[in-house]
Design an enzyme around this catalytic site. Structure first.
Site, PDB file in Angstrom:
ATOM      1  N   HIS A   1      -6.499   8.629  -3.336  1.00  0.00           N
ATOM      2  CA  HIS A   1      -5.996   7.598  -2.423  1.00  0.00           C
ATOM      3  C   HIS A   1      -5.887   6.226  -3.084  1.00  0.00           C
ATOM      4  O   HIS A   1      -5.327   5.304  -2.493  1.00  0.00           O
ATOM      5  CB  HIS A   1      -6.855   7.531  -1.149  1.00  0.00           C
ATOM      6  CG  HIS A   1      -8.259   7.072  -1.340  1.00  0.00           C
ATOM      7  ND1 HIS A   1      -9.330   7.937  -1.335  1.00  0.00           N
ATOM      8  CD2 HIS A   1      -8.789   5.841  -1.494  1.00  0.00           C
ATOM      9  CE1 HIS A   1     -10.458   7.249  -1.483  1.00  0.00           C
ATOM     10  NE2 HIS A   1     -10.145   5.972  -1.582  1.00  0.00           N
TER      11      HIS A   1
ATOM     12  N   SER B   1     -14.459   3.625  -4.461  1.00  0.00           N
ATOM     13  CA  SER B   1     -13.628   4.828  -4.454  1.00  0.00           C
ATOM     14  C   SER B   1     -13.105   5.153  -5.842  1.00  0.00           C
ATOM     15  O   SER B   1     -12.568   4.288  -6.538  1.00  0.00           O
ATOM     16  CB  SER B   1     -12.445   4.654  -3.505  1.00  0.00           C
ATOM     17  OG  SER B   1     -12.844   4.735  -2.176  1.00  0.00           O
TER      18      SER B   1
END
Length: 311
Positions: free
Chosen positions: A137, A265
């Site tokens: 992502h 992330s």
């Protein structure tokens, strides 16, 4: 003529119906009824540009790829990154037990990278001279209607106001898999930045491994660039004062209780492993209690080696 044509169409419809019924009774599905995407492995690689296709799928010939410390010599100029925000879930479990890494020129911290792109930032980790692993992502918004990130820049060992001790590098291409770029499935939320330079020769790279057995109980460390800090590298390896470990592992995911914040992330979930060194088992992806990341499976391992081999 019209009556015969109608009768013929009725007979053809009856034959087709009977054929479909027979297939279903035998556990099959007519080819025309099977969604095309179901025939594509979620681990099939995708890319932001045209690249050579991988060879025929074969079983991995090894279970790990070792780390490499690199030369570690900083550059004279220190590139500066712009903080464009770090969306994500804050997941401080109990007391905040993270610690800042300063300086970031020691190994493996210099192989942890700040990744910036238009509208955000993430964490990545070198696993070869010109490849940086991160969450899918961070590179693609996910799903068939999604798009690839733009203006991607990688800064190994970025250190807040001290800037980038090893400079920066732009992306040659971005890579992920069908499971993320078509299906937006969090179980396949991983990818790679292929760089326009070989900074890994200087900063080194992490090892990585896969195993079919459970990962439960293995020690975990999560380092990266959390959004609540000014582009500084912070790590977490404690769970309520003791060494954090894998609390659960499934076929595609790893769960752990290391403190993380949006911006982490894509960071490495790793530990020091015999014959592999600083070795990664998962890509951090999601906050929660516990946190979770994409497990490196045999297919993930094969894709990483394919992306490393690309020119």
């Amino acid at each position: 003529m019209t009556r015969l044509s109608v009768r013929r169409r009725v007979r053809l419809l009856a034959v087709a119906t009977a054929t479909a019924a027979a297939l279903l009774a035998a556990g099959g599905v007519p080819a025309s009824a099977e969604p095309a995407t179901s025939r594509v492995s979620p681990d099939s690689p995708t890319a932001s540009v045209n690249v050579p296709a991988p060879g025929p799928g074969v079983a991995a010939t090894s279970t790990s790829s070792p780390s490499f410390a690199g030369t570690g010599t900083p550059t004279r100029s220190r590139d500066r990154a712009i903080d464009e925000g770090a969306p994500g879930t804050n997941s401080i479990i109990g007391a905040d037990q993270r610690y800042r890494v300063n300086p970031t020129t020691g190994f493996p911290y210099r192989a942890v990278a700040l990744i910036t792109f238009s509208g955000g930032r993430c964490t990545g980790w070198f696993y070869g001279p010109d490849v940086v692993g991160t969450a899918g992502h961070c590179l693609h918004s996910g799903g068939s209607g999604g798009s690839w990130s733009t203006n991607v820049v990688v800064y190994p060992g970025y250190n807040g106001s001290g800037g980038a001790p090893y400079g920066s590098c732009t992306a040659k291409s971005l890579h992920s898999v069908v499971g993320w770029t078509t299906n937006a499935n969090h179980e396949f939320d991983y990818g790679t930045v292929k760089l326009n330079c070989r900074l890994g020769d200087t900063v080194g790279w992490f090892g990585y491994f896969w195993q079919s057995a459970s990962l439960n109980g293995l020690p975990t460390r999560a380092c990266g660039y959390p959004g609540d800090k000014p582009l500084e590298q912070w790590c977490g390896d404690l769970d309520e004062g003791v060494q954090a470990t894998v609390v659960n592992s499934t076929t595609e995911k790893v769960y752990y209780r290391n403190d993380t914040v949006g911006g982490n992330s894509g960071g490495p979930v790793h530990y020091n492993r015999a014959d592999c060194g600083e070795c990664v088992m998962a890509y951090h992806g999601y906050g929660g209690n516990p946190n979770s990341g994409k497990r490196i499976t045999e297919s993930t391992f094969a894709n990483m080696q394919y992306w490393t081999s690309l020119p």
